[in-house]
Design a protein around this motif. Sequence first.
Motif, PDB file in Angstrom:
ATOM      1  N   ASP A 243       0.850  -1.194   0.000  1.00 55.82           N
ATOM      2  CA  ASP A 243       0.000   0.000   0.000  1.00 55.82           C
ATOM      3  C   ASP A 243       0.885   1.242   0.000  1.00 55.82           C
ATOM      4  OD1 ASP A 243      -2.930   1.026   0.559  1.00 55.82           O
ATOM      5  OD2 ASP A 243      -1.585   2.193   1.847  1.00 55.82           O
ATOM      6  N   PRO A 244       0.670   2.189  -0.913  1.00 56.51           N
ATOM      7  CA  PRO A 244       1.550   3.372  -0.965  1.00 56.51           C
ATOM      8  C   PRO A 244       1.434   4.264   0.257  1.00 56.51           C
ATOM      9  CG  PRO A 244      -0.312   3.608  -2.480  1.00 56.51           C
ATOM     10  CD  PRO A 244      -0.355   2.207  -1.970  1.00 56.51           C
ATOM     11  N   ALA A 245       0.343   4.122   1.010  1.00 58.40           N
ATOM     12  CA  ALA A 245       0.153   4.981   2.179  1.00 58.40           C
ATOM     13  C   ALA A 245       0.721   4.346   3.442  1.00 58.40           C
ATOM     14  CB  ALA A 245      -1.330   5.297   2.364  1.00 58.40           C
ATOM     15  N   THR A 246       0.244   3.149   3.790  1.00 55.40           N
ATOM     16  CA  THR A 246       0.637   2.538   5.069  1.00 55.40           C
ATOM     17  C   THR A 246       1.348   1.195   4.894  1.00 55.40           C
ATOM     18  OG1 THR A 246      -1.556   1.537   5.259  1.00 55.40           O
ATOM     19  CG2 THR A 246      -1.216   3.667   6.357  1.00 55.40           C
ATOM     20  N   TYR A 247       1.797   0.862   3.682  1.00 55.30           N
ATOM     21  CA  TYR A 247       2.543  -0.359   3.372  1.00 55.30           C
ATOM     22  C   TYR A 247       1.653  -1.602   3.404  1.00 55.30           C
ATOM     23  CZ  TYR A 247       6.057  -4.084   3.672  1.00 55.30           C
ATOM     24  OH  TYR A 247       6.787  -5.218   3.461  1.00 55.30           O
ATOM     25  N   VAL A 248       0.854  -1.825   4.460  1.00 57.12           N
ATOM     26  CA  VAL A 248       0.023  -3.024   4.539  1.00 57.12           C
ATOM     27  C   VAL A 248      -1.462  -2.728   4.341  1.00 57.12           C
ATOM     28  CG1 VAL A 248       1.589  -4.336   5.986  1.00 57.12           C
ATOM     29  CG2 VAL A 248      -0.073  -2.814   7.057  1.00 57.12           C
ATOM     30  N   GLY A 249      -1.824  -1.529   4.074  1.00 57.11           N
ATOM     31  CA  GLY A 249      -3.234  -1.208   3.935  1.00 57.11           C
ATOM     32  C   GLY A 249      -3.822  -0.781   5.274  1.00 57.11           C
ATOM     33  N   ARG A 250      -4.826   0.080   5.235  1.00 60.77           N
ATOM     34  CA  ARG A 250      -5.351   0.670   6.470  1.00 60.77           C
ATOM     35  C   ARG A 250      -5.949  -0.380   7.400  1.00 60.77           C
ATOM     36  NH1 ARG A 250      -4.535   5.749   8.754  1.00 60.77           N
ATOM     37  NH2 ARG A 250      -5.981   5.888  10.506  1.00 60.77           N
ATOM     38  N   GLY A 251      -6.760  -1.284   6.848  1.00 59.22           N
ATOM     39  CA  GLY A 251      -7.392  -2.287   7.701  1.00 59.22           C
ATOM     40  C   GLY A 251      -6.374  -3.212   8.338  1.00 59.22           C
ATOM     41  N   LYS A 252      -5.408  -3.666   7.555  1.00 49.15           N
ATOM     42  CA  LYS A 252      -4.392  -4.556   8.104  1.00 49.15           C
ATOM     43  C   LYS A 252      -3.475  -3.825   9.076  1.00 49.15           C
ATOM     44  CE  LYS A 252      -5.929  -8.088   5.984  1.00 49.15           C
ATOM     45  NZ  LYS A 252      -7.193  -7.435   5.598  1.00 49.15           N
ATOM     46  N   ALA A 253      -3.289  -2.528   8.853  1.00 52.67           N
ATOM     47  CA  ALA A 253      -2.505  -1.743   9.808  1.00 52.67           C
ATOM     48  C   ALA A 253      -3.192  -1.711  11.171  1.00 52.67           C
ATOM     49  CB  ALA A 253      -2.286  -0.329   9.280  1.00 52.67           C
ATOM     50  N   GLU A 254      -4.514  -1.639  11.170  1.00 52.59           N
ATOM     51  CA  GLU A 254      -5.238  -1.650  12.443  1.00 52.59           C
ATOM     52  C   GLU A 254      -5.144  -3.025  13.109  1.00 52.59           C
ATOM     53  OE1 GLU A 254      -9.126  -0.368  11.370  1.00 52.59           O
ATOM     54  OE2 GLU A 254      -8.554   1.741  11.139  1.00 52.59           O
ATOM     55  N   GLU A 255      -5.180  -4.109  12.304  1.00 54.28           N
ATOM     56  CA  GLU A 255      -4.968  -5.444  12.875  1.00 54.28           C
ATOM     57  C   GLU A 255      -3.564  -5.556  13.464  1.00 54.28           C
ATOM     58  OE1 GLU A 255      -5.954  -8.772  10.405  1.00 54.28           O
ATOM     59  OE2 GLU A 255      -7.613  -7.713   9.435  1.00 54.28           O
ATOM     60  N   LEU A 256      -2.582  -4.977  12.766  1.00 57.60           N
ATOM     61  CA  LEU A 256      -1.207  -4.980  13.266  1.00 57.60           C
ATOM     62  C   LEU A 256      -1.118  -4.221  14.588  1.00 57.60           C
ATOM     63  CD1 LEU A 256       1.771  -5.711  12.766  1.00 57.60           C
ATOM     64  CD2 LEU A 256       1.987  -3.592  11.446  1.00 57.60           C
TER      65      LEU A 256
ATOM     66  N   ARG B   1       6.296   5.245   6.581  1.00 57.23           N
ATOM     67  CA  ARG B   1       6.693   5.023   7.971  1.00 57.23           C
ATOM     68  C   ARG B   1       5.884   5.902   8.915  1.00 57.23           C
ATOM     69  NH1 ARG B   1      10.459   7.202  11.423  1.00 57.23           N
ATOM     70  NH2 ARG B   1      11.259   8.614   9.825  1.00 57.23           N
ATOM     71  N   ARG B   2       5.720   7.169   8.552  1.00 59.64           N
ATOM     72  CA  ARG B   2       4.949   8.073   9.424  1.00 59.64           C
ATOM     73  C   ARG B   2       3.492   7.645   9.513  1.00 59.64           C
ATOM     74  NH1 ARG B   2       8.202  12.081   6.835  1.00 59.64           N
ATOM     75  NH2 ARG B   2       6.522  12.537   5.355  1.00 59.64           N
TER      76      ARG B   2
END
Length: 502
Positions: free
Chosen positions: A130-143, A166-167
């Motif tokens: 994902d260009p924004a959060t690398y893993v995608g917003r939903g998966k970032a929340e799971e992370l 990264r930010r």
Amino acid sequence: MIETSHPADPTDPIERVLQNADSHSGVHRFGPAQALQDDATAEGGDFDGGQWDREDRAALRRVVGLSTELEDVTEVEYRQLRLENVVLVGVHPQGATEDAENSLRELAALAETAGAVVLDGVLQRRPHPDPATYVGRGKAEELRDIVAAVGADTVIADTELAPSQRRALEDVVKVKVIDRTTVILDIFSQHAKSREGKAQVELAQLEYLLPRLRGWGDSMSRQAGGQVGAGGAGMGSRGPGETKIELDRRRIRTKMALLRRQIKDYAPAREAKRAERKRNTIPSVAIAGYTNAGKSSLLNRITHAGVLVENALFATLDATVRRVEAEDGRIYTLADTVGFVRNLPHQLVEAFRSTLEEVGDADIIVHVVDAAHPDPAGQIQTVRDVLGEIGARDIPEMVVFNKADLVDDDTRLVLRGLEPRAHFASSRTGEGIADLRTAIEAALPLPAVEIRAVVPYDRGDLIAAVHETGHVVSLEHGPDGSQLHAFVGERLAARLAPFLAA
């Protein structure tokens, strides 16, 4: 390398990385890391010398279990040594699960070498990061939930993240986020010993840091410039309007220029040594290969060099050159070099280009591969890619599968299929070392000039010089002197010219 046949040790930090796939979420956790050798087979032998460097490196180690909150003043001096608890995260496309797992296992070993405890690791299957959060917003929340559940304080991404990625990921997971390149640079900074090595590492770190500088609020401003009514701060503030972040960038560029000059100043001494070896027609052999493949152990076994050997990634950063005498009396040099790794940061290749010159100028490259690694083909390709970057692709290569005592016959057949002409050896047991030395010596290039001469008996110094720096084809003793047939360098050929046979 941790062998998969060994039972998992729940006390091993790398083994704490959890398993079991969650196919519904698109995120799955991987099995035991396979990037460091099992402690039961990693011990060095009598050929490794006193290993004082390793004892010095191990004299200060991070410790587990100290609180992040200072409850007592005596804890202050120890707080900085507290182990970081990390969670690993990677992204892979469809069909690349095995490669992604091997890469994440290697990242776990990198994190361990840097001084962290790996608590968990997750992989997400998606066509592109994902260009924004690398893993995608939903998966970032799971992370974020995984990080909170295991009590991690750092997330390590198995790639080089853009500053914005990264930010954005930090904003979601609420802990520090770093990438693979940062971990490798951290290991290099810990292991650099020589002045040149330290300068090379610092240069690579600054090159990586420069585009990633960030600032907040008022700290961004230094001189406002302009009029009061136009938003300026009035008298005393007018000037070029250089912000603090611009000042930091300028200071970093100045420091980088200074480091480049320092590294350039180290070059003449190395070049003089190499030029002297070439004048004396001394062949050079470079040991190259993947990190932790056993290059330093192999050098110690062949030459009794006593250089640092450690079951860690990037234990060797500074090139070590040793003099070796072949069975026929010829002298050649054997150089141990820094190891390579997949996705090796470009900054490191550039910064360590002067050290890698030992490989680029070698007559033969002994390419050491870890026979017990789960992906030896990937190791071989990674090393050859880096060799291509430094202009060493055309140098004769001799592949050696090290740690042969850790693999069975079936695995040897598979490895033989990868490299039919490869040699099998074990630095720990000595298996195949004699045959490897014979093969290296047979592959050494012959000096340029073929001579046939009758050397008087009072010129034994010339015969000794031919034995040391040339290749003797035949030597017979006649009534007028020693009848010599040999290959020698141009300088020695000139000294032998008065005695050439008619």
